[in-house]
Design an enzyme around this catalytic site. Structure first.
Site, mmCIF file in Angstrom:
data_model
loop_
_atom_site.group_PDB
_atom_site.id
_atom_site.type_symbol
_atom_site.label_atom_id
_atom_site.label_comp_id
_atom_site.label_asym_id
_atom_site.label_seq_id
_atom_site.Cartn_x
_atom_site.Cartn_y
_atom_site.Cartn_z
ATOM 1 N N HIS A 9 -86.336 -55.952 -83.656
ATOM 2 C CA HIS A 9 -85.487 -54.951 -83.033
ATOM 3 C C HIS A 9 -84.305 -54.575 -83.922
ATOM 4 O O HIS A 9 -83.847 -55.360 -84.751
ATOM 5 C CB HIS A 9 -84.968 -55.456 -81.682
ATOM 6 C CG HIS A 9 -84.093 -56.658 -81.788
ATOM 7 N ND1 HIS A 9 -82.771 -56.595 -82.157
ATOM 8 C CD2 HIS A 9 -84.360 -57.977 -81.590
ATOM 9 C CE1 HIS A 9 -82.249 -57.807 -82.174
ATOM 10 N NE2 HIS A 9 -83.194 -58.670 -81.843
ATOM 11 N N ARG A 60 -83.571 -54.809 -76.022
ATOM 12 C CA ARG A 60 -83.400 -54.427 -77.426
ATOM 13 C C ARG A 60 -84.736 -54.242 -78.141
ATOM 14 O O ARG A 60 -84.870 -53.367 -79.000
ATOM 15 C CB ARG A 60 -82.513 -55.443 -78.152
ATOM 16 C CG ARG A 60 -82.995 -56.891 -78.131
ATOM 17 C CD ARG A 60 -81.847 -57.796 -78.567
ATOM 18 N NE ARG A 60 -82.199 -59.206 -78.707
ATOM 19 C CZ ARG A 60 -82.133 -60.098 -77.724
ATOM 20 N NH1 ARG A 60 -81.782 -59.707 -76.505
ATOM 21 N NH2 ARG A 60 -82.427 -61.369 -77.943
ATOM 22 N N GLU A 87 -87.204 -63.617 -77.622
ATOM 23 C CA GLU A 87 -86.490 -64.400 -78.626
ATOM 24 C C GLU A 87 -86.458 -65.873 -78.222
ATOM 25 O O GLU A 87 -86.680 -66.219 -77.053
ATOM 26 C CB GLU A 87 -85.067 -63.834 -78.770
ATOM 27 C CG GLU A 87 -84.137 -64.569 -79.726
ATOM 28 C CD GLU A 87 -84.647 -64.644 -81.145
ATOM 29 O OE1 GLU A 87 -85.635 -65.371 -81.378
ATOM 30 O OE2 GLU A 87 -84.048 -63.997 -82.021
ATOM 31 N N HIS A 179 -88.586 -60.151 -81.972
ATOM 32 C CA HIS A 179 -87.298 -60.758 -82.307
ATOM 33 C C HIS A 179 -87.431 -61.648 -83.537
ATOM 34 O O HIS A 179 -88.531 -62.014 -83.944
ATOM 35 C CB HIS A 179 -86.806 -61.572 -81.111
ATOM 36 C CG HIS A 179 -86.778 -60.782 -79.849
ATOM 37 N ND1 HIS A 179 -85.647 -60.148 -79.386
ATOM 38 C CD2 HIS A 179 -87.763 -60.491 -78.949
ATOM 39 C CE1 HIS A 179 -85.933 -59.512 -78.265
ATOM 40 N NE2 HIS A 179 -87.209 -59.699 -77.983
#
Length: 228
Positions: A9, A60, A87, A179
């Site tokens: 991202h 994100r 993440e 991520h």
């Protein structure tokens, strides 16, 4: 020949503020939006057009995917969201300023929490400001209290093998917007990187990484699309 495309991202607000983010839902900065758009424009310019997409449950990564696909003219393709591409969970470090945390606990300890392969950060206290156990998106999902990179790999890879690999084998060009640590898990697996070496791998925001695919199998080493 199809491809597997990985993109971290774009810059998030907490990237900008140098805070531990993990599973907490933080949006992109204007710079992050620009990085996502540039990634999509690069894919379009290089003829690297995804036909299916996967992302996490986190804003994100989702917004990076949508901005990039819009710029690439591929916003209409099928996409799948799954928490296992989230993440790494930073536990009790979530929300803390990284420099202040290092000053309080020592740089060596923070380095272990951030970069060791199998040592997780301190667990998150139940009911704290960043406790996601009551977030509707995680209903019925075992939200961790903290994760090491090893823990993250142990949730990402089974999902990749079960849900994403068959799509690649079917000849689709797959884009994964995720991520730093969930992508480390995939790069470790696909490039055969050791436990020690993977902790030092940096994945920049908004820079598409490409794995060539031949006959449904990843067939070559990764490269950055900007360099290809």
């Amino acid at each position: 020949m199809s491809s597997l495309i990985l993109v971290r991202h774009g810059q998030s607000q907490w990237n900008l503020e140098n805070r531990f983010t993990g599973w907490w839902d933080v949006d992109l900065t204007p710079k992050g939006e620009a990085e996502a758009k540039a990634a999509g424009e690069l894919m379009r310019a290089r003829g690297m057009v995804p036909t299916q997409a996967f992302t996490s449950f986190q804003t994100r990564a989702i917004r990076t995917l949508h901005i990039a696909l819009h710029a690439a003219g591929r916003l209409w393709i099928p996409e799948t969201k799954d928490w296992r591409l989230n993440e790494r969970h930073y536990g009790g470090l979530t929300g803390l300023d990284k420099a202040q945390t290092a000053a309080r606990h020592g740089k060596d300890q923070v380095h272990i929490w951030r970069r060791s392969f199998d040592t997780p950060p301190p667990v998150m206290d139940a009911g704290g400001d960043y406790d996601l156990s009551i977030d509707n998106r995680y209903a019925g999902i075992p939200v961790p209290q903290s994760e090491s990179l090893k823990d993250t790999i142990e949730r990402v890879l089974p999902y990749y093998r079960a849900a994403i690999q068959p799509v690649i084998e079917a000849g689709e060009t797959v884009l994964i917007s995720a991520h730093g640590n969930s992508l480390r898990a995939l790069v470790k697996h696909l490039s055969g990187i050791s436990d020690d070496a993977i902790t030092g791998l940096e994945i920049p925001t908004g820079q598409p990484i490409v794995y060539p695919v031949e006959n449904g199998q990843v067939a070559g080493e990764r490269y950055y699309l900007a360099d290809g």
